[in-house]
Design a protein around this motif. Structure first.
Motif, mmCIF file in Angstrom:
data_model
loop_
_atom_site.group_PDB
_atom_site.id
_atom_site.type_symbol
_atom_site.label_atom_id
_atom_site.label_comp_id
_atom_site.label_asym_id
_atom_site.label_seq_id
_atom_site.Cartn_x
_atom_site.Cartn_y
_atom_site.Cartn_z
ATOM 1 N N VAL A 22 0.848 -1.195 0.000
ATOM 2 C CA VAL A 22 0.000 0.000 0.000
ATOM 3 C C VAL A 22 0.882 1.242 0.000
ATOM 4 C CG1 VAL A 22 -1.628 1.360 1.382
ATOM 5 C CG2 VAL A 22 -1.999 -1.087 1.076
ATOM 6 N N TYR A 23 1.905 1.242 0.838
ATOM 7 C CA TYR A 23 2.831 2.376 0.924
ATOM 8 C C TYR A 23 3.506 2.634 -0.422
ATOM 9 C CZ TYR A 23 7.228 4.762 2.018
ATOM 10 O OH TYR A 23 8.298 5.609 2.013
ATOM 11 N N MET A 24 4.026 1.577 -1.045
ATOM 12 C CA MET A 24 4.695 1.766 -2.328
ATOM 13 C C MET A 24 3.719 2.249 -3.397
ATOM 14 S SD MET A 24 7.571 -1.237 -2.588
ATOM 15 C CE MET A 24 6.504 -2.608 -2.236
ATOM 16 N N SER A 25 2.487 1.753 -3.365
ATOM 17 C CA SER A 25 1.474 2.203 -4.336
ATOM 18 C C SER A 25 1.171 3.682 -4.160
ATOM 19 C CB SER A 25 0.195 1.395 -4.166
ATOM 20 O OG SER A 25 0.416 0.042 -4.423
ATOM 21 N N LEU A 26 1.035 4.104 -2.915
ATOM 22 C CA LEU A 26 0.743 5.515 -2.654
ATOM 23 C C LEU A 26 1.915 6.417 -3.043
ATOM 24 C CD1 LEU A 26 -1.174 5.226 0.735
ATOM 25 C CD2 LEU A 26 -2.120 5.605 -1.558
ATOM 26 N N VAL A 27 3.133 5.957 -2.798
ATOM 27 C CA VAL A 27 4.308 6.736 -3.199
ATOM 28 C C VAL A 27 4.366 6.848 -4.712
ATOM 29 C CG1 VAL A 27 6.838 6.715 -3.284
ATOM 30 C CG2 VAL A 27 5.660 6.272 -1.129
ATOM 31 N N MET A 28 4.101 5.738 -5.403
ATOM 32 C CA MET A 28 4.126 5.767 -6.867
ATOM 33 C C MET A 28 3.011 6.652 -7.418
ATOM 34 S SD MET A 28 6.720 3.983 -7.724
ATOM 35 C CE MET A 28 6.575 3.358 -9.369
ATOM 36 N N ALA A 29 1.864 6.670 -6.749
ATOM 37 C CA ALA A 29 0.754 7.517 -7.201
ATOM 38 C C ALA A 29 1.098 8.992 -7.065
ATOM 39 C CB ALA A 29 -0.514 7.207 -6.408
ATOM 40 N N GLY A 30 1.867 9.335 -6.036
ATOM 41 C CA GLY A 30 2.196 10.731 -5.797
ATOM 42 C C GLY A 30 3.469 11.212 -6.449
ATOM 43 N N SER A 31 4.206 10.313 -7.104
ATOM 44 C CA SER A 31 5.480 10.685 -7.727
ATOM 45 C C SER A 31 5.285 10.961 -9.209
ATOM 46 C CB SER A 31 6.493 9.552 -7.582
ATOM 47 O OG SER A 31 6.770 9.318 -6.230
ATOM 48 N N PRO A 32 5.992 11.942 -9.723
ATOM 49 C CA PRO A 32 5.955 12.151 -11.177
ATOM 50 C C PRO A 32 6.602 10.964 -11.884
ATOM 51 C CG PRO A 32 7.548 13.620 -10.139
ATOM 52 C CD PRO A 32 6.831 12.903 -9.033
ATOM 53 N N ALA A 33 6.141 10.676 -13.072
ATOM 54 C CA ALA A 33 6.599 9.489 -13.809
ATOM 55 C C ALA A 33 8.110 9.484 -14.024
ATOM 56 C CB ALA A 33 5.885 9.401 -15.149
ATOM 57 N N HIS A 34 8.715 10.657 -14.172
ATOM 58 C CA HIS A 34 10.155 10.676 -14.453
ATOM 59 C C HIS A 34 10.998 10.391 -13.220
ATOM 60 C CE1 HIS A 34 10.323 14.560 -12.477
ATOM 61 N NE2 HIS A 34 9.351 14.989 -13.260
ATOM 62 N N ALA A 35 10.417 10.406 -12.034
ATOM 63 C CA ALA A 35 11.199 10.191 -10.816
ATOM 64 C C ALA A 35 11.314 8.723 -10.446
ATOM 65 C CB ALA A 35 10.559 10.953 -9.646
ATOM 66 N N HIS A 36 10.555 7.830 -11.079
ATOM 67 C CA HIS A 36 10.597 6.423 -10.719
ATOM 68 C C HIS A 36 11.973 5.851 -11.004
ATOM 69 C CE1 HIS A 36 6.414 6.527 -9.886
ATOM 70 N NE2 HIS A 36 6.084 6.786 -11.136
ATOM 71 N N GLY A 37 12.477 5.090 -10.036
ATOM 72 C CA GLY A 37 13.749 4.432 -10.214
ATOM 73 C C GLY A 37 14.936 5.250 -9.752
ATOM 74 N N ARG A 38 14.732 6.510 -9.395
ATOM 75 C CA ARG A 38 15.854 7.320 -8.937
ATOM 76 C C ARG A 38 16.002 7.260 -7.430
ATOM 77 N NH1 ARG A 38 14.903 12.885 -11.719
ATOM 78 N NH2 ARG A 38 14.846 13.340 -9.515
ATOM 79 N N GLY A 39 15.028 6.723 -6.730
ATOM 80 C CA GLY A 39 15.092 6.624 -5.277
ATOM 81 C C GLY A 39 14.686 7.924 -4.621
ATOM 82 N N GLY A 40 14.435 7.853 -3.324
ATOM 83 C CA GLY A 40 14.124 9.051 -2.569
ATOM 84 C C GLY A 40 12.703 9.555 -2.716
ATOM 85 N N SER A 41 11.803 8.773 -3.294
ATOM 86 C CA SER A 41 10.441 9.240 -3.504
ATOM 87 C C SER A 41 9.576 9.091 -2.270
ATOM 88 C CB SER A 41 9.786 8.470 -4.656
ATOM 89 O OG SER A 41 10.493 8.693 -5.840
ATOM 90 N N GLY A 42 9.893 8.167 -1.388
ATOM 91 C CA GLY A 42 9.059 7.881 -0.228
ATOM 92 C C GLY A 42 9.503 8.634 1.007
ATOM 93 N N VAL A 43 8.887 8.291 2.119
ATOM 94 C CA VAL A 43 9.249 8.842 3.423
ATOM 95 C C VAL A 43 10.471 8.054 3.904
ATOM 96 C CG1 VAL A 43 8.457 9.231 5.775
ATOM 97 C CG2 VAL A 43 6.829 9.369 3.877
#
Length: 182
Positions: A99-120
């Motif tokens: 659930v946490y990863m899904s919410l982080v992915m929902a709130g992250s811009p598409a270009h930020a995926h895979g760079r790390g640092g998107s979550g808490v």
């Protein structure tokens, strides 16, 4: 989750094979085994879907809240099942991590995926510590079971405890990899 394509595909394969094996375990004669295997199959296939490299397929924006809802329901089910045994609490933590990863992915811009640092960072770190510890503990527990597995009568594929533990170990390793690339 959406890092380099080669590691993403390896993660997809690992999670899909694990999910397929968990589906086979659902044919076990033991009720508890079937229930746990169903939740683990859902987790394996869900992790495989989340690990598909973004260069190949970027899910639509509505997919992440759907993932969060599905794994939220799985978490509620695991919490309900925890009344019967504490081993279901691991399923609760796994569902909460999804659930946490899904919410982080929902709130992250598409270009930020895979760079790390998107979550808490504190929550991601706590989940990483939990799953790294789980992987180490499960790996240690797997060694003695494999050494004595030939002692009993022939067991079906769904009733072999060492394979069930190996399945859980692979999903734990995959969870660590997904949290690292979050």
């Amino acid at each position: 989750m959406h890092g380099p394509a080669s590691s993403g595909w390896l993660l997809v394969a690992l999670c899909a094979v694990t999910g397929a094996y968990c589906l086979a375990r659902m044919r076990s004669g033991a009720e508890g085994q079937r229930s746990a295997a169903g939740g683990e199959a859902l987790m394996g296939f869900g992790m495989a879907a989340m690990a598909v490299p973004a260069a190949v397929f970027t899910p639509p924006s509505w997919a992440w809240p759907v993932y969060a809802a599905v794994f939220g329901a799985a978490g509620v089910h695991a919490l309900w099942e925890a009344r019967a045994g504490a081993h279901h609490l691991h399923h609760l933590v796994g569902a909460a991590a999804m659930v946490y990863m899904s919410l982080v992915m929902a709130g992250s811009p598409a270009h930020a995926h895979g760079r790390g640092g998107s979550g808490v960072p504190l929550l991601t770190g706590a989940l990483l510590l939990y799953f790294a510890g789980y992987v180490l503990l499960t790996g240690v527990r797997l060694v003695p079971v494999a050494a004595v597995a030939g002692g009993g009568g022939p067991a079906g594929w769904g009733d072999r405890p060492e394979l069930a533990r190996a399945c859980r170990l692979s999903m734990g390793i995959a969870m660590v990899a997904m949290l690292l690339t979050l």
